[in-house]
Design a protein around this motif. Structure first.
Motif, PDB file in Angstrom:
ATOM      1  N   CYS A  60       0.846  -1.195   0.000  1.00 23.58           N
ATOM      2  CA  CYS A  60       0.000   0.000   0.000  1.00 23.58           C
ATOM      3  C   CYS A  60       0.883   1.248   0.000  1.00 23.58           C
ATOM      4  O   CYS A  60       1.742   1.406   0.872  1.00 23.58           O
ATOM      5  CB  CYS A  60      -0.911   0.012   1.224  1.00 23.58           C
ATOM      6  SG  CYS A  60      -1.963   1.481   1.305  1.00 23.58           S
ATOM      7  N   PRO A  61       0.712   2.142  -0.984  1.00 24.02           N
ATOM      8  CA  PRO A  61       1.559   3.323  -1.076  1.00 24.02           C
ATOM      9  C   PRO A  61       1.164   4.440  -0.106  1.00 24.02           C
ATOM     10  O   PRO A  61       1.918   5.372   0.103  1.00 24.02           O
ATOM     11  CB  PRO A  61       1.355   3.781  -2.527  1.00 24.02           C
ATOM     12  CG  PRO A  61      -0.016   3.321  -2.864  1.00 24.02           C
ATOM     13  CD  PRO A  61      -0.202   2.026  -2.116  1.00 24.02           C
ATOM     14  N   ILE A  62      -0.003   4.324   0.479  1.00 29.12           N
ATOM     15  CA  ILE A  62      -0.444   5.348   1.431  1.00 29.12           C
ATOM     16  C   ILE A  62       0.142   4.992   2.790  1.00 29.12           C
ATOM     17  O   ILE A  62       0.106   3.832   3.193  1.00 29.12           O
ATOM     18  CB  ILE A  62      -1.981   5.418   1.454  1.00 29.12           C
ATOM     19  CG1 ILE A  62      -2.482   5.777   0.058  1.00 29.12           C
ATOM     20  CG2 ILE A  62      -2.462   6.445   2.473  1.00 29.12           C
ATOM     21  CD1 ILE A  62      -3.971   5.779  -0.097  1.00 29.12           C
ATOM     22  N   PRO A  63       0.672   5.966   3.506  1.00 30.92           N
ATOM     23  CA  PRO A  63       1.413   5.659   4.749  1.00 30.92           C
ATOM     24  C   PRO A  63       0.515   5.227   5.911  1.00 30.92           C
ATOM     25  O   PRO A  63       0.676   5.681   7.022  1.00 30.92           O
ATOM     26  CB  PRO A  63       2.133   6.964   5.050  1.00 30.92           C
ATOM     27  CG  PRO A  63       1.329   8.020   4.409  1.00 30.92           C
ATOM     28  CD  PRO A  63       0.715   7.384   3.195  1.00 30.92           C
ATOM     29  N   LEU A  64      -0.408   4.306   5.639  1.00 31.13           N
ATOM     30  CA  LEU A  64      -1.276   3.797   6.690  1.00 31.13           C
ATOM     31  C   LEU A  64      -0.518   2.862   7.621  1.00 31.13           C
ATOM     32  O   LEU A  64      -0.811   2.807   8.814  1.00 31.13           O
ATOM     33  CB  LEU A  64      -2.473   3.057   6.090  1.00 31.13           C
ATOM     34  CG  LEU A  64      -3.426   3.913   5.247  1.00 31.13           C
ATOM     35  CD1 LEU A  64      -4.414   3.032   4.505  1.00 31.13           C
ATOM     36  CD2 LEU A  64      -4.142   4.915   6.112  1.00 31.13           C
ATOM     37  N   ALA A  65       0.450   2.156   7.080  1.00 32.99           N
ATOM     38  CA  ALA A  65       1.218   1.211   7.905  1.00 32.99           C
ATOM     39  C   ALA A  65       1.940   1.939   9.012  1.00 32.99           C
ATOM     40  O   ALA A  65       1.992   1.473  10.147  1.00 32.99           O
ATOM     41  CB  ALA A  65       2.200   0.434   7.031  1.00 32.99           C
ATOM     42  N   ALA A  66       2.478   3.111   8.720  1.00 32.35           N
ATOM     43  CA  ALA A  66       3.185   3.893   9.755  1.00 32.35           C
ATOM     44  C   ALA A  66       2.214   4.289  10.850  1.00 32.35           C
ATOM     45  O   ALA A  66       2.560   4.268  12.021  1.00 32.35           O
ATOM     46  CB  ALA A  66       3.835   5.124   9.130  1.00 32.35           C
ATOM     47  N   LEU A  67       1.000   4.648  10.489  1.00 29.83           N
ATOM     48  CA  LEU A  67       0.009   5.011  11.491  1.00 29.83           C
ATOM     49  C   LEU A  67      -0.400   3.801  12.318  1.00 29.83           C
ATOM     50  O   LEU A  67      -0.598   3.896  13.526  1.00 29.83           O
ATOM     51  CB  LEU A  67      -1.242   5.603  10.823  1.00 29.83           C
ATOM     52  CG  LEU A  67      -1.027   6.959  10.145  1.00 29.83           C
ATOM     53  CD1 LEU A  67      -2.293   7.390   9.418  1.00 29.83           C
ATOM     54  CD2 LEU A  67      -0.626   8.014  11.142  1.00 29.83           C
TER      55      LEU A  67
END
Length: 129
Positions: free
Chosen positions: A116-123
């Motif tokens: 996933c290119p959206i930084p949801l993993a960091a959140l």
């Protein structure tokens, strides 16, 4: 500029209450137009109305001015704030471009993949930035 804005600026102390005609109409001096231009320009430069009020007050009370309240200092601080916002917006724009390029069509599905290119993993991992 509408009448409500002028009255609001008067209540806030940005504009002096003008003289009035016998009929009660306000008579603003020519200097009021300059001050209104200053206020609107400062707002377009990112200063809040409270900050504009302080800047206007600085201009009218020059004696005993501390160096940390100068226009130069405040403009420099505002520039740092604006540049930080620009950097944040550029990061957001890059994430959105990446999401568009990757063809993400469903945010929930995308968020469950490692690519996933959206930084949801960091959140998800506790990083709030």
């Amino acid at each position: 500029m509408n009448l409500q804005t002028l009255r609001y600026y008067e209540r806030r102390g940005l504009l002096a209450e003008p003289a009035r005609t016998p009929g009660g109409h306000r008579l603003y001096p020519a200097e009021a137009l300059t001050l209104l231009r200053v206020i609107k320009t400062a707002q377009r430069l990112g200063f809040t109305l409270d900050e504009v009020a302080e800047l206007v007050d600085l201009g009218t009370h020059r004696h005993g001015r501390r160096p940390d309240t100068s226009l130069q200092r405040r403009a420099a601080n505002k520039l740092v704030e604006i540049e930080t916002k620009i950097a944040d917006l550029q990061t957001i724009a890059a994430s959105l471009r990446t999401a568009l390029d990757a063809g993400c069509d469903d945010l929930t599905t995308c968020a469950t993949t490692d690519c996933c290119p959206i930084p949801l993993a960091a959140l998800h991992h506790g990083d709030t930035k």
